[in-house]
Design an enzyme around this catalytic site. Sequence first.
Site, PDB file in Angstrom:
ATOM      1  N   HIS A  58      -3.519   4.017   9.325  1.00 24.57           N
ATOM      2  CA  HIS A  58      -4.392   3.443   8.286  1.00 24.57           C
ATOM      3  C   HIS A  58      -3.987   3.984   6.927  1.00 24.57           C
ATOM      4  CE1 HIS A  58      -8.228   2.281   6.317  1.00 24.57           C
ATOM      5  NE2 HIS A  58      -8.281   1.397   7.294  1.00 24.57           N
ATOM      6  N   PHE A  59      -3.070   3.518   6.277  1.00 24.74           N
ATOM      7  CA  PHE A  59      -2.062   2.524   6.626  1.00 24.74           C
ATOM      8  C   PHE A  59      -0.710   3.171   6.456  1.00 24.74           C
ATOM      9  CE2 PHE A  59      -5.676   0.142   4.900  1.00 24.74           C
ATOM     10  CZ  PHE A  59      -5.936  -0.747   5.930  1.00 24.74           C
TER      11      PHE A  59
END
EC number: 4.2.1.59
Length: 157
Positions: A58-59
Amino acid sequence: MSEQGDFMTLPINVEQIQELLPHRYPFLLVDRVVEIVPDVSVVALKNVTINEPFFQGHFPGHPVMPGVLIIEAMAQSAGLLTQLSRHFKGDKGSPLFYLVKVDNARFSAPVVPGDQLRFEVHQKRLMRGMGLFAARSLVDGKEVASCELMCAARAGK
C-alpha cells in the site's frame, strides 16, 4: 505499570500500553500516550516507519498508510482513554471494548513513512457500556484524518 502512588507517570510507553490493550504487533498502532485527562481526553502518538508491514502493498513505490489503520489507531487511543481513566479510579479489572461504529470519517492528507501521527481523542459520552468519542489525527500540527467512534464493552466477561 510505572506508578507513583495511585498516579501513572507520563509518558505511557509501549510496554505499559500492552498492559492496557490486547493488541500486539503488527496491529498495535499506538506507541506512546503523552497527555491524559481522565474521562475527558487523551493524546497519543504513533511513529510511522517504512518497516510497517502494510507498506509492502500500500502502495509499492508510493507508500501511504491505509486510512482504515488510522481509524483503528484512533480507536485504540479511545480504548487507552477508557482504560487509563478506569486505572486512575483504581479499577484494574477493565472490560475489553470493541469498535462498533465509525461516523463522519474524513481524510485530508496522506500519511507516509517518517510522519509522526498525533491522535487527539475526546470522550463525548460514556453510558451503559457504550462510549462515544470525537477523534482526530495530526501530522506536524495539520489534521490528516478525523471521525466519530463508538465503542462498546464486551458482553459477558
